[in-house]
Design a protein around this motif. Structure first.
Motif, PDB file in Angstrom:
ATOM      1  N   PRO A 246     -24.713   9.604 105.509  1.00  0.00           N
ATOM      2  CA  PRO A 246     -25.099  10.071 106.839  1.00  0.00           C
ATOM      3  C   PRO A 246     -26.156   9.216 107.531  1.00  0.00           C
ATOM      4  N   ILE A 247     -26.823   8.335 106.770  1.00  0.00           N
ATOM      5  CA  ILE A 247     -27.795   7.428 107.389  1.00  0.00           C
ATOM      6  C   ILE A 247     -27.532   6.022 106.866  1.00  0.00           C
ATOM      7  N   ASN A 248     -28.204   5.034 107.458  1.00  0.00           N
ATOM      8  CA  ASN A 248     -28.030   3.642 107.035  1.00  0.00           C
ATOM      9  C   ASN A 248     -28.413   3.469 105.564  1.00  0.00           C
ATOM     10  N   ASN A 249     -27.750   2.506 104.926  1.00  0.00           N
ATOM     11  CA  ASN A 249     -27.984   2.150 103.526  1.00  0.00           C
ATOM     12  C   ASN A 249     -27.668   3.298 102.556  1.00  0.00           C
ATOM     13  N   THR A 250     -26.715   4.135 102.922  1.00  0.00           N
ATOM     14  CA  THR A 250     -26.222   5.168 102.022  1.00  0.00           C
ATOM     15  C   THR A 250     -24.696   5.133 102.031  1.00  0.00           C
ATOM     16  N   LYS A 251     -24.122   5.712 101.003  1.00  0.00           N
ATOM     17  CA  LYS A 251     -22.670   5.868 100.930  1.00  0.00           C
ATOM     18  C   LYS A 251     -22.376   7.320 100.587  1.00  0.00           C
ATOM     19  N   THR A 252     -21.448   7.907 101.320  1.00  0.00           N
ATOM     20  CA  THR A 252     -20.954   9.233 100.952  1.00  0.00           C
ATOM     21  C   THR A 252     -19.692   9.031 100.132  1.00  0.00           C
ATOM     22  N   ILE A 253     -19.669   9.620  98.974  1.00  0.00           N
ATOM     23  CA  ILE A 253     -18.525   9.520  98.072  1.00  0.00           C
ATOM     24  C   ILE A 253     -17.883  10.905  98.008  1.00  0.00           C
ATOM     25  N   ARG A 254     -16.618  10.991  98.354  1.00  0.00           N
ATOM     26  CA  ARG A 254     -15.895  12.258  98.251  1.00  0.00           C
ATOM     27  C   ARG A 254     -14.778  12.101  97.229  1.00  0.00           C
ATOM     28  N   VAL A 255     -14.838  12.911  96.179  1.00  0.00           N
ATOM     29  CA  VAL A 255     -13.804  12.946  95.151  1.00  0.00           C
ATOM     30  C   VAL A 255     -12.936  14.170  95.415  1.00  0.00           C
ATOM     31  N   ILE A 256     -11.623  13.952  95.492  1.00  0.00           N
ATOM     32  CA  ILE A 256     -10.669  15.038  95.732  1.00  0.00           C
ATOM     33  C   ILE A 256      -9.659  15.025  94.589  1.00  0.00           C
ATOM     34  N   VAL A 257      -9.493  16.163  93.948  1.00  0.00           N
ATOM     35  CA  VAL A 257      -8.518  16.301  92.865  1.00  0.00           C
ATOM     36  C   VAL A 257      -7.452  17.278  93.337  1.00  0.00           C
ATOM     37  N   THR A 258      -6.194  16.842  93.287  1.00  0.00           N
ATOM     38  CA  THR A 258      -5.092  17.696  93.726  1.00  0.00           C
ATOM     39  C   THR A 258      -4.201  18.048  92.547  1.00  0.00           C
ATOM     40  N   CYS A 259      -3.558  19.174  92.661  1.00  0.00           N
ATOM     41  CA  CYS A 259      -2.563  19.623  91.695  1.00  0.00           C
ATOM     42  C   CYS A 259      -1.367  20.125  92.485  1.00  0.00           C
ATOM     43  N   ASP A 260      -0.251  19.421  92.406  1.00  0.00           N
ATOM     44  CA  ASP A 260       0.920  19.743  93.211  1.00  0.00           C
ATOM     45  C   ASP A 260       1.878  20.716  92.543  1.00  0.00           C
ATOM     46  N   SER A 261       1.574  21.179  91.352  1.00  0.00           N
ATOM     47  CA  SER A 261       2.561  21.971  90.633  1.00  0.00           C
ATOM     48  C   SER A 261       2.452  23.468  90.875  1.00  0.00           C
ATOM     49  N   ASP A 262       1.534  23.906  91.726  1.00  0.00           N
ATOM     50  CA  ASP A 262       1.451  25.338  92.020  1.00  0.00           C
ATOM     51  C   ASP A 262       2.611  25.737  92.908  1.00  0.00           C
ATOM     52  N   GLN A 263       3.259  26.831  92.581  1.00  0.00           N
ATOM     53  CA  GLN A 263       4.357  27.339  93.396  1.00  0.00           C
ATOM     54  C   GLN A 263       4.032  28.754  93.840  1.00  0.00           C
ATOM     55  N   VAL A 264       4.366  29.048  95.079  1.00  0.00           N
ATOM     56  CA  VAL A 264       4.131  30.360  95.645  1.00  0.00           C
ATOM     57  C   VAL A 264       5.472  30.923  96.077  1.00  0.00           C
ATOM     58  N   PHE A 265       5.728  32.181  95.767  1.00  0.00           N
ATOM     59  CA  PHE A 265       6.966  32.837  96.163  1.00  0.00           C
ATOM     60  C   PHE A 265       6.696  33.677  97.408  1.00  0.00           C
ATOM     61  N   VAL A 266       7.340  33.329  98.515  1.00  0.00           N
ATOM     62  CA  VAL A 266       7.187  34.057  99.768  1.00  0.00           C
ATOM     63  C   VAL A 266       8.575  34.402 100.280  1.00  0.00           C
ATOM     64  N   TRP A 267       8.861  35.681 100.385  1.00  0.00           N
ATOM     65  CA  TRP A 267      10.135  36.151 100.919  1.00  0.00           C
ATOM     66  C   TRP A 267      11.316  35.429 100.280  1.00  0.00           C
ATOM     67  N   ASN A 268      11.341  35.425  98.957  1.00  0.00           N
ATOM     68  CA  ASN A 268      12.432  34.843  98.167  1.00  0.00           C
ATOM     69  C   ASN A 268      12.579  33.339  98.340  1.00  0.00           C
TER      70      ASN A 268
ATOM     71  N   PHE B  36      -8.469  11.363  93.747  1.00  0.00           N
ATOM     72  CA  PHE B  36      -8.697  10.408  94.829  1.00  0.00           C
ATOM     73  C   PHE B  36     -10.190  10.357  95.115  1.00  0.00           C
ATOM     74  N   TRP B  37     -10.676   9.163  95.504  1.00  0.00           N
ATOM     75  CA  TRP B  37     -12.037   9.132  96.017  1.00  0.00           C
ATOM     76  C   TRP B  37     -12.120   8.144  97.159  1.00  0.00           C
ATOM     77  N   ASN B  38     -12.920   8.542  98.134  1.00  0.00           N
ATOM     78  CA  ASN B  38     -13.110   7.776  99.357  1.00  0.00           C
ATOM     79  C   ASN B  38     -14.591   7.519  99.548  1.00  0.00           C
ATOM     80  N   ILE B  39     -14.880   6.389 100.154  1.00  0.00           N
ATOM     81  CA  ILE B  39     -16.249   5.967 100.367  1.00  0.00           C
ATOM     82  C   ILE B  39     -16.498   5.842 101.865  1.00  0.00           C
ATOM     83  N   SER B  40     -17.605   6.410 102.321  1.00  0.00           N
ATOM     84  CA  SER B  40     -18.035   6.263 103.710  1.00  0.00           C
ATOM     85  C   SER B  40     -19.349   5.486 103.710  1.00  0.00           C
ATOM     86  N   LEU B  41     -19.361   4.336 104.374  1.00  0.00           N
ATOM     87  CA  LEU B  41     -20.542   3.478 104.415  1.00  0.00           C
ATOM     88  C   LEU B  41     -21.496   3.929 105.506  1.00  0.00           C
TER      89      LEU B  41
END
Length: 160
Positions: A121-143, A113-118
């Motif tokens: 932090p100052i005028n005439n700039t864009k902050t670009i945030r790229v987020i990569v997720t992985c949903d396949s991690d599994q954690v075992f907690v108390w069975n 995913f990527w999002n753009i902030s116009l």
């Protein structure tokens, strides 16, 4: 013939041998559990490394685009002069997700995913945030199996 055991002849009793076998078995079991944890840790580290590489590739692609390119526009208008929508990782109004991202790509186990902030932090700039997720991690907690969403986030500021 004398069948009497002399005092200087000593050996192990059955109880001593059984106790030593039990201690050995507990040690082997602990090593086996540690090995399983190491394999899970290595798998998770591999996924984080792959996610980081995908995020870096996307940032490099977006860095090379002109300032007014279509892939660098705030599609949903939630990031004008603010950073509120930079962490959005949902898409297509899915109610199970955090919010709508401006853009999304999929790569096997990963969502990019990527999002753009116009003007941030100052005028005439864009902050670009790229987020990569992985949903396949599994954690075992108390069975119980809990699905954990791992993610990597990289920011870049582009000037006009």
């Amino acid at each position: 013939m004398n069948n009497i055991i002399k005092d200087d002849q000593k050996g192990f009793t059955l109880i001593e041998i059984m106790i030593s076998i039990a201690i050995f078995a507990i040690g082997i079991l602990a090593v086996g559990i540690m090995q399983g944890a190491a394999v899970k840790g290595n798998t998770h580290a591999n996924r984080v490394t792959s996610a980081t590489n995908l995020a870096q590739d996307k940032i490099e692609y977006l860095m090379g685009l002109p300032y007014n390119h279509l892939d660098l526009q705030d599609q949903d208008g939630d990031c004008v002069n603010a950073d509120e929508g930079l962490d959005d990782i949902g898409f297509d109004n899915n109610p199970a997700t955090q919010g709508d991202a401006d853009y999304m790509d999929t790569h096997e186990l990963y969502n990019v995913f990527w999002n753009i902030s116009l003007n941030s932090p100052i005028n005439n700039t864009k902050t670009i945030r790229v987020i990569v997720t992985c949903d396949s991690d599994q954690v075992f907690v108390w069975n119980q199996i809990l699905n954990r969403r791992s993610y990597v986030s990289i920011d870049y500021i582009k000037m006009q």
